[in-house]
Write a protein that holds these residues in place. Structure first.
Motif, PDB file in Angstrom:
ATOM      1  N   ASN A 110     -20.892   2.542  -9.895  1.00 31.69           N
ATOM      2  CA  ASN A 110     -21.752   4.456 -10.286  1.00 31.69           C
ATOM      3  C   ASN A 110     -21.045   5.250  -9.220  1.00 31.69           C
ATOM      4  O   ASN A 110     -21.968   6.115  -8.799  1.00 31.69           O
ATOM      5  CB  ASN A 110     -23.245   4.396 -10.186  1.00 31.69           C
ATOM      6  N   MET A 111     -20.038   5.634  -9.674  1.00 29.92           N
ATOM      7  CA  MET A 111     -19.278   6.982  -8.253  1.00 29.92           C
ATOM      8  C   MET A 111     -18.650   7.676  -9.446  1.00 29.92           C
ATOM      9  O   MET A 111     -17.897   8.883  -9.047  1.00 29.92           O
ATOM     10  CB  MET A 111     -18.712   6.590  -7.373  1.00 29.92           C
ATOM     11  N   THR A 112     -19.408   8.292 -10.857  1.00 25.96           N
ATOM     12  CA  THR A 112     -18.701   8.903 -11.304  1.00 25.96           C
ATOM     13  C   THR A 112     -18.080  10.419 -11.246  1.00 25.96           C
ATOM     14  O   THR A 112     -17.122  10.855 -11.196  1.00 25.96           O
ATOM     15  CB  THR A 112     -19.045   8.949 -13.104  1.00 25.96           C
ATOM     16  N   GLY A 113     -19.627  10.902 -10.524  1.00 22.74           N
ATOM     17  CA  GLY A 113     -18.832  12.372 -10.010  1.00 22.74           C
ATOM     18  C   GLY A 113     -18.392  12.848  -8.679  1.00 22.74           C
ATOM     19  O   GLY A 113     -18.142  13.489  -8.645  1.00 22.74           O
ATOM     20  N   TRP A 114     -18.088  11.141  -8.073  1.00 23.15           N
ATOM     21  CA  TRP A 114     -16.733  11.187  -6.822  1.00 23.15           C
ATOM     22  C   TRP A 114     -15.655  11.818  -6.947  1.00 23.15           C
ATOM     23  O   TRP A 114     -15.052  12.102  -5.778  1.00 23.15           O
ATOM     24  CB  TRP A 114     -16.926   9.893  -6.205  1.00 23.15           C
ATOM     25  N   ARG A 115     -14.899  11.373  -8.349  1.00 24.47           N
ATOM     26  CA  ARG A 115     -13.750  11.492  -8.202  1.00 24.47           C
ATOM     27  C   ARG A 115     -12.546  10.491  -7.282  1.00 24.47           C
ATOM     28  O   ARG A 115     -12.183  11.531  -6.566  1.00 24.47           O
ATOM     29  CB  ARG A 115     -13.159  12.287  -8.869  1.00 24.47           C
ATOM     30  N   ILE A 116     -12.606   9.720  -7.628  1.00 20.63           N
ATOM     31  CA  ILE A 116     -11.994   8.676  -6.975  1.00 20.63           C
ATOM     32  C   ILE A 116     -11.724   7.024  -7.200  1.00 20.63           C
ATOM     33  O   ILE A 116     -11.756   6.942  -8.139  1.00 20.63           O
ATOM     34  CB  ILE A 116     -12.078   7.966  -5.399  1.00 20.63           C
ATOM     35  N   ALA A 117     -10.227   7.430  -7.617  1.00 21.07           N
ATOM     36  CA  ALA A 117      -9.195   6.117  -9.014  1.00 21.07           C
ATOM     37  C   ALA A 117      -8.132   5.935  -7.843  1.00 21.07           C
ATOM     38  O   ALA A 117      -7.988   6.429  -7.313  1.00 21.07           O
ATOM     39  CB  ALA A 117      -9.372   6.714  -9.893  1.00 21.07           C
ATOM     40  N   MET A 118      -7.814   4.972  -8.735  1.00 27.74           N
ATOM     41  CA  MET A 118      -6.122   4.549  -7.980  1.00 27.74           C
ATOM     42  C   MET A 118      -5.219   4.581  -8.720  1.00 27.74           C
ATOM     43  O   MET A 118      -5.427   3.704 -10.101  1.00 27.74           O
ATOM     44  CB  MET A 118      -5.942   3.206  -7.191  1.00 27.74           C
ATOM     45  N   ALA A 119      -3.573   4.339  -9.310  1.00 28.47           N
ATOM     46  CA  ALA A 119      -2.538   3.924  -9.746  1.00 28.47           C
ATOM     47  C   ALA A 119      -2.154   2.425  -9.563  1.00 28.47           C
ATOM     48  O   ALA A 119      -1.687   3.308  -8.150  1.00 28.47           O
ATOM     49  CB  ALA A 119      -2.395   4.921 -10.572  1.00 28.47           C
ATOM     50  N   VAL A 120      -1.933   1.768  -9.691  1.00 26.90           N
ATOM     51  CA  VAL A 120      -0.999   1.173  -9.102  1.00 26.90           C
ATOM     52  C   VAL A 120      -0.341   0.090  -9.557  1.00 26.90           C
ATOM     53  O   VAL A 120      -0.288  -0.353 -10.714  1.00 26.90           O
ATOM     54  CB  VAL A 120      -2.189  -0.428  -7.799  1.00 26.90           C
ATOM     55  N   GLY A 121       0.841  -0.604  -9.498  1.00 27.53           N
ATOM     56  CA  GLY A 121       2.202  -1.474  -9.473  1.00 27.53           C
ATOM     57  C   GLY A 121       3.414  -1.045  -9.862  1.00 27.53           C
ATOM     58  O   GLY A 121       3.750  -1.040  -7.809  1.00 27.53           O
TER      59      GLY A 121
ATOM     60  N   ALA B 110       0.905  -1.693  -0.252  1.00 26.82           N
ATOM     61  CA  ALA B 110      -0.228   0.407   0.076  1.00 26.82           C
ATOM     62  C   ALA B 110       0.878   1.235   0.209  1.00 26.82           C
ATOM     63  O   ALA B 110       0.580   2.099  -0.689  1.00 26.82           O
ATOM     64  CB  ALA B 110      -0.572  -0.111   1.037  1.00 26.82           C
ATOM     65  N   ALA B 111       2.027   0.966   0.923  1.00 31.95           N
ATOM     66  CA  ALA B 111       2.778   2.589   1.049  1.00 31.95           C
ATOM     67  C   ALA B 111       3.458   3.045  -0.181  1.00 31.95           C
ATOM     68  O   ALA B 111       3.526   4.362  -0.559  1.00 31.95           O
ATOM     69  CB  ALA B 111       4.201   2.155   2.089  1.00 31.95           C
ATOM     70  N   THR B 112       3.858   1.467  -1.234  1.00 32.57           N
ATOM     71  CA  THR B 112       4.877   2.497  -2.500  1.00 32.57           C
ATOM     72  C   THR B 112       4.013   2.152  -3.526  1.00 32.57           C
ATOM     73  O   THR B 112       4.560   2.517  -4.842  1.00 32.57           O
ATOM     74  CB  THR B 112       5.969   1.281  -2.561  1.00 32.57           C
ATOM     75  N   GLU B 113       2.465   1.239  -3.579  1.00 36.08           N
ATOM     76  CA  GLU B 113       2.908   0.212  -5.401  1.00 36.08           C
ATOM     77  C   GLU B 113       1.156   0.751  -5.238  1.00 36.08           C
ATOM     78  O   GLU B 113       0.501   0.170  -6.302  1.00 36.08           O
ATOM     79  CB  GLU B 113       2.714  -0.994  -5.198  1.00 36.08           C
ATOM     80  N   VAL B 114       0.658   1.409  -4.698  1.00 42.27           N
ATOM     81  CA  VAL B 114      -0.707   2.394  -4.495  1.00 42.27           C
ATOM     82  C   VAL B 114      -0.314   3.762  -4.638  1.00 42.27           C
ATOM     83  O   VAL B 114      -0.382   4.339  -3.081  1.00 42.27           O
ATOM     84  CB  VAL B 114      -1.381   2.075  -3.508  1.00 42.27           C
ATOM     85  N   VAL B 115      -1.415   4.845  -5.330  1.00 42.39           N
ATOM     86  CA  VAL B 115      -1.303   5.702  -5.131  1.00 42.39           C
ATOM     87  C   VAL B 115      -3.289   6.519  -5.596  1.00 42.39           C
ATOM     88  O   VAL B 115      -3.500   5.723  -6.762  1.00 42.39           O
ATOM     89  CB  VAL B 115      -0.294   6.777  -5.846  1.00 42.39           C
ATOM     90  N   SER B 116      -3.738   6.904  -4.796  1.00 41.06           N
ATOM     91  CA  SER B 116      -5.143   7.650  -5.175  1.00 41.06           C
ATOM     92  C   SER B 116      -4.735   8.738  -5.899  1.00 41.06           C
ATOM     93  O   SER B 116      -3.875   8.845  -6.748  1.00 41.06           O
ATOM     94  CB  SER B 116      -5.918   8.100  -4.012  1.00 41.06           C
ATOM     95  N   LEU B 117      -6.440   8.983  -7.242  1.00 38.35           N
ATOM     96  CA  LEU B 117      -6.498   9.825  -8.165  1.00 38.35           C
ATOM     97  C   LEU B 117      -7.523  10.958  -8.732  1.00 38.35           C
ATOM     98  O   LEU B 117      -8.592   9.748  -7.381  1.00 38.35           O
ATOM     99  CB  LEU B 117      -6.231   8.714  -9.442  1.00 38.35           C
ATOM    100  N   ILE B 118      -7.232  11.488  -8.724  1.00 37.54           N
ATOM    101  CA  ILE B 118      -8.764  11.985  -8.484  1.00 37.54           C
ATOM    102  C   ILE B 118     -10.048  11.651  -9.847  1.00 37.54           C
ATOM    103  O   ILE B 118      -9.896  13.076 -10.869  1.00 37.54           O
ATOM    104  CB  ILE B 118      -8.560  13.677  -8.617  1.00 37.54           C
ATOM    105  N   GLY B 119      -9.802  10.408  -9.275  1.00 39.85           N
ATOM    106  CA  GLY B 119     -10.400   9.971 -11.020  1.00 39.85           C
ATOM    107  C   GLY B 119      -9.399   9.166 -11.794  1.00 39.85           C
ATOM    108  O   GLY B 119      -7.804   9.873 -11.588  1.00 39.85           O
ATOM    109  N   SER B 120      -9.551   7.937 -12.428  1.00 39.22           N
ATOM    110  CA  SER B 120      -8.483   7.930 -13.320  1.00 39.22           C
ATOM    111  C   SER B 120      -8.190   8.743 -14.554  1.00 39.22           C
ATOM    112  O   SER B 120      -6.705   8.665 -15.158  1.00 39.22           O
ATOM    113  CB  SER B 120      -8.349   6.174 -14.147  1.00 39.22           C
ATOM    114  N   LYS B 121      -9.246   9.415 -15.034  1.00 40.02           N
ATOM    115  CA  LYS B 121      -8.720  10.518 -16.022  1.00 40.02           C
ATOM    116  C   LYS B 121      -7.391  11.724 -15.757  1.00 40.02           C
ATOM    117  O   LYS B 121      -6.305  11.414 -16.458  1.00 40.02           O
ATOM    118  CB  LYS B 121      -9.989  11.344 -16.089  1.00 40.02           C
ATOM    119  N   GLU B 122      -7.607  11.910 -14.861  1.00 39.55           N
ATOM    120  CA  GLU B 122      -6.484  12.748 -13.709  1.00 39.55           C
ATOM    121  C   GLU B 122      -5.485  11.992 -14.201  1.00 39.55           C
ATOM    122  O   GLU B 122      -3.936  12.524 -14.597  1.00 39.55           O
ATOM    123  CB  GLU B 122      -6.553  13.488 -12.178  1.00 39.55           C
TER     124      GLU B 122
END
Ligand SMILES: *Cc1c(COP(=O)(O)O)cnc(C)c1O
Length: 387
Positions: free
Chosen positions: A242-253, A92-104
């Motif tokens: 069904n959370m498109t308006g919430w703006r939450i996503a992640m990048a991992v790997g 979680a500390a090094t391989e996950v980052v939150s995003l303001i939607g994956s578009k961002e």
């Protein structure tokens, strides 16, 4: 009066302007429009997810700046979910980052790695941000056509050697928007091997892995052995819950890629509102409970549309995942003309396939983001047209 930046001046003309104009004109005339154009869930976010937001929004600690990389609890919830869902272990500390939607994240990935002169390998037709993000940062796009004959998978062996030499990054997106195609682990494995062999960053946009039908469950690219050395996967709660308006996503790997993306973000944004992260934790912890009914709704809709289209004489496979139906247009029509005709003669709004890239010519995209009875009405209207 002010010259726009070149990157803005060079943006392609807005392809849907004509459709938008016609749509507004039809609405003004009182036409009962059925909108199969938008890829945005019409179903509300599950109540318990909303409730977690309302419970946590009153906490003063949640009113301060969040961390741009995301709360540790959110990143841990993502790691745990990847473990349960894909059998993929993430730190979680090094391989996950939150995003303001994956578009961002998709757009900022280019800020992180694309220099002028770099080549980015981009599928076409595709979600437009891979191309735009590349160009905003002075990169060159080399398009990989997705064709029906090849299952809408790119031919990685077709890329010329001189392009490969300058290639920095490859984008993939499965299950795919707009074609509804899926990729099996065999193809993902081939892509990882390709990226490793040529030292290319592999970006996988996995926004639709959870919307699979008939028991189909799409893989994560991180299931491929060695993927973490070259790959970053973009995932999102938008389409899943069904959370498109919430703006939450992640990048991992790949930790190196995740760290650089986080570095960009720490300079341009201040993260996701914490109550949204709290609600997302609950969503991920109970993902399968929420997803059961959501998948059922889309599967019923998919069947309504695909069965109706088959009855109308169209030949197309039922998509195994996503809320898109990629419909080949009848002979003699272009995507744009057929889209216009559906709007004028049947009050159905769709998107011409070439709007997602030239090889999309000959197709239109329909979305399943309307209730089943409206979708049935749409295909009935379509059957009335003499095609
Ligand atoms: C909807 C969509 C996104 C953007 O999702 P957000 O997380 O809401 O920004 C990214 N990629 C594809 C292919 C999409 O269809």
């Amino acid at each position: 009066m002010f010259n726009k930046a070149k990157r803005i001046q060079e943006l392609p003309p807005y392809l849907f302007a004509e459709i938008d104009r016609k749509k507004r004109a039809a609405q003004a005339k009182g036409v009962d429009l059925i909108d199969l154009g938008i890829g945005d869930p019409d179903i509300p976010t599950p109540g318990r997810i909303i409730q977690r937001l309302t419970e946590t929004v009153t906490k003063p600690a949640n009113h301060r700046y969040p961390s741009s990389a995301g709360m540790m609890e959110f990143r841990q919830a993502v790691a745990d979910w990847y473990g349960r869902r894909f059998g993929v272990t993430l730190d979680a500390a090094t391989e996950v980052v939150s995003l303001i939607g994956s578009k961002e994240g998709v757009a900022n990935m280019a800020v992180a790695y694309v220099d002028p002169g770099d080549v980015v390998l981009v599928p076409t037709p595709a979600y437009p941000v891979y191309e735009i993000g590349t160009k905003f940062n002075g990169g060159e796009v080399f398009f990989l056509p997705l064709r029906r004959e090849s299952g809408f998978l790119p031919d990685l062996s077709s890329i010329p050697a001189d392009v490969l030499k300058r290639a920095k990054m490859l984008w993939l997106n499965y299950p795919n928007n707009p074609t509804g195609a899926v990729a099996d682990e065999g193809f993902l494995k081939e892509a990882v091997e390709f990226a490793r062999r040529h030292g290319i960053i592999l970006c996988h946009d996995a926004a639709y892995t959870e919307l699979g039908f008939d028991g189909y469950r799409a893989p994560s690219i991180l299931q491929v052995e060695g993927a973490k050395e070259v790959a970053i996967e973009f995932h999102s709660l938008s389409k899943t819950f069904n959370m498109t308006g919430w703006r939450i996503a992640m990048a991992v790997g790949c930790p190196e890629l995740v760290a650089t993306l986080a570095q960009v973000k720490s300079n341009v944004d201040s993260g996701v509102f914490q109550p949204v992260q709290e609600a997302a934790i609950l969503a991920l912890e109970h993902a399968e409970e929420f997803l059961g009914p959501i998948r059922e709704v889309y599967q019923e809709r998919r069947d309504a549309v695909v069965d109706g289209l088959h009855r109308a004489g169209f030949e197309l496979p039922a998509p195994k995942a996503t809320f898109y139906v990629w419909l080949p247009v009848p002979g003699g029509w272009t995507s744009t003309d057929f889209t216009a005709r559906l709007l004028d003669e049947a009050g159905i709004v769709t998107t011409p396939g070439n709007g997602f890239g030239e090889p999309g010519e000959g197709f239109i995209r329909m979305t399943l983001c309307s209730p089943a009875d409206r979708l049935r009405e749409a295909v009935e209207r379509l059957q009335q047209l003499s095609l």
